[in-house]
Enzyme design. Structure first.
Site, PDB file in Angstrom:
ATOM      1  N   LYS A 175     -24.590 -30.242  22.483  1.00  0.00           N
ATOM      2  CA  LYS A 175     -23.940 -28.930  22.557  1.00  0.00           C
ATOM      3  C   LYS A 175     -24.147 -28.320  23.942  1.00  0.00           C
ATOM      4  O   LYS A 175     -23.216 -27.772  24.540  1.00  0.00           O
ATOM      5  CB  LYS A 175     -24.489 -27.998  21.463  1.00  0.00           C
ATOM      6  CG  LYS A 175     -24.027 -28.413  20.081  1.00  0.00           C
ATOM      7  CD  LYS A 175     -24.758 -27.698  18.959  1.00  0.00           C
ATOM      8  CE  LYS A 175     -24.348 -28.280  17.606  1.00  0.00           C
ATOM      9  NZ  LYS A 175     -25.108 -27.724  16.478  1.00  0.00           N
ATOM     10  N   GLN A 232     -30.122 -23.956  15.580  1.00  0.00           N
ATOM     11  CA  GLN A 232     -29.899 -25.317  15.054  1.00  0.00           C
ATOM     12  C   GLN A 232     -30.591 -25.481  13.701  1.00  0.00           C
ATOM     13  O   GLN A 232     -31.775 -25.200  13.559  1.00  0.00           O
ATOM     14  CB  GLN A 232     -30.431 -26.355  16.071  1.00  0.00           C
ATOM     15  CG  GLN A 232     -30.185 -27.783  15.665  1.00  0.00           C
ATOM     16  CD  GLN A 232     -28.690 -28.134  15.568  1.00  0.00           C
ATOM     17  OE1 GLN A 232     -27.905 -27.777  16.439  1.00  0.00           O
ATOM     18  NE2 GLN A 232     -28.304 -28.807  14.498  1.00  0.00           N
ATOM     19  N   ASP A 289     -21.775 -20.049  15.004  1.00  0.00           N
ATOM     20  CA  ASP A 289     -21.437 -21.022  13.958  1.00  0.00           C
ATOM     21  C   ASP A 289     -20.519 -20.443  12.884  1.00  0.00           C
ATOM     22  O   ASP A 289     -20.074 -21.169  11.994  1.00  0.00           O
ATOM     23  CB  ASP A 289     -22.723 -21.527  13.290  1.00  0.00           C
ATOM     24  CG  ASP A 289     -23.283 -22.745  14.012  1.00  0.00           C
ATOM     25  OD1 ASP A 289     -22.485 -23.491  14.609  1.00  0.00           O
ATOM     26  OD2 ASP A 289     -24.507 -22.939  13.974  1.00  0.00           O
TER      27      ASP A 289
END
Ligand code: NDP
Length: 282
Positions: free
Chosen positions: A52, A96, A119
């Site tokens: 990422k 994460q 997200d």
């Protein structure tokens, strides 16, 4: 013949558009910044975070990297999120998952400012999505919709069967499909006659985390099959939740693993970071 849906190529195309967008924003004095929080030393999470960050770097998006030890407490993590929420130079926050077991993942997601929700998993954003008025979107389901659009695969009026009902994939994808006028069935581990349910689908999406569980008996002739799964076999090979060779005997369109849905997830994360940065500016 089955057309393999090229997620890698599509993601690459999107990334080059995002690179231009980032340059434009920078010229306007806005430097988009994604905060990436990693707790502990899970090797798979380290790889995901590295990918990422690398993707952000290539596009020109700044990242703020925070790595915390595995024994971080809930209070410490929530405090960090509060600081990132208050930091005007940070436009998007990604924590994460999975987190070490002493930490409450839902509480962490809920603490992120919905306007910085990289997200798209904050309940407020999921609520907007289910009301048909999406704001920040979950990246994997969004990537699937973009792939279907890219290949001009119609969704409106189609029978869509999604196997898997996680908050990350199945549920938000069901909402996106409903918003796109599909008729949606969400199947899961308690679904009876699963292969018969699945074989009603014009578009079958499989997100179970069970290596190669779906074969041609689940697939209607001519269907589009989207394989979300990423499973590593004992021999090190990466496979999806769909038996690819078997699916190719029936499917008109199929996403490969790797190179299908996976690269799109990261591209959508980048797109969302830019969108959140832009909105913060307005
Ligand atoms: P979860 O484990 O959270 O959810 C799995 C879902 O599949 C559950 O709803 C479960 O049902 C259902 N399921 C499990 N086994 C069966 C079965 N035998 N028959 C029918 N349904 C079943 O997984 P995620 O949604 O997080 O991920 C799914 C897969 O997608 C994984 O392989 C993951 O690695 C991958 N993934 C890939 C991404 C990408 O970018 N390509 C991003 C996110 C995930 P129940 O609810 O009843 O338990």
């Amino acid at each position: 013949m089955t057309v393999m849906i090229d997620g890698r190529g599509t993601a690459e195309k999107i990334r080059s558009q995002l690179k231009q967008k980032t340059e434009q924003l920078k010229q306007q004095g806005l430097e988009p910044c994604l905060a990436v929080v990693l707790v502990g030393d899970d090797p798979a999470s380290q790889v995901y975070v590295r990918n990422k960050k690398r993707a952000a770097e290539k596009i020109g998006i700044k990242t703020k990297d925070i790595t915390l030890p595995a024994n971080t407490t809930q209070t410490e993590l929530l405090q960090l999120i509060d600081e990132l929420n208050d930091d005007v130079t940070v436009h998007a926050i990604l924590v994460q998952m999975p987190l070490p077991t002493q930490l409450d993942e839902n509480a962490v997601i809920e603490r992120i400012d919905p306007k910085k929700d990289a997200d798209g998993l904050h309940p407020e954003n999921l609520g907007h999505l289910f009301m048909g008025q999406p704001k920040a979107l979950p990246c994997t389901p969004r990537g699937i919709m973009v792939l279907l659009e890219e290949y001009q695969i119609p969704v409106a009026g189609k029978n869509v069967v999604i196997i898997g009902r996680s908050n990350l994939v199945g549920r938000p994808l069901a909402a996106l499909m409903i918003n796109a006028d599909a008729t949606v069935t969400v199947a899961h581990s308690k679904t009876k006659e699963l292969s018969s349910v699945a074989s009603q689908a014009d578009i079958l999406v499989v997100a179970t985390g069970r290596a190669e569980m779906v074969d041609e008996t689940y697939i209607k002739e001519g269907a589009t099959v989207i394989d979300v799964g990423i499973n590593r076999l004992a021999n090190g090979k990466l496979v999806g939740d769909v038996k690819q060779a078997s699916a190719e005997t029936k499917a008109t369109y199929l996403t490969p693993v790797p190179g299908g849905v996976g690269p799109m997830t990261i591209a959508m994360l980048m797109q969302q970071t830019l969108e959140l940065a832009e909105k913060s500016n307005n």
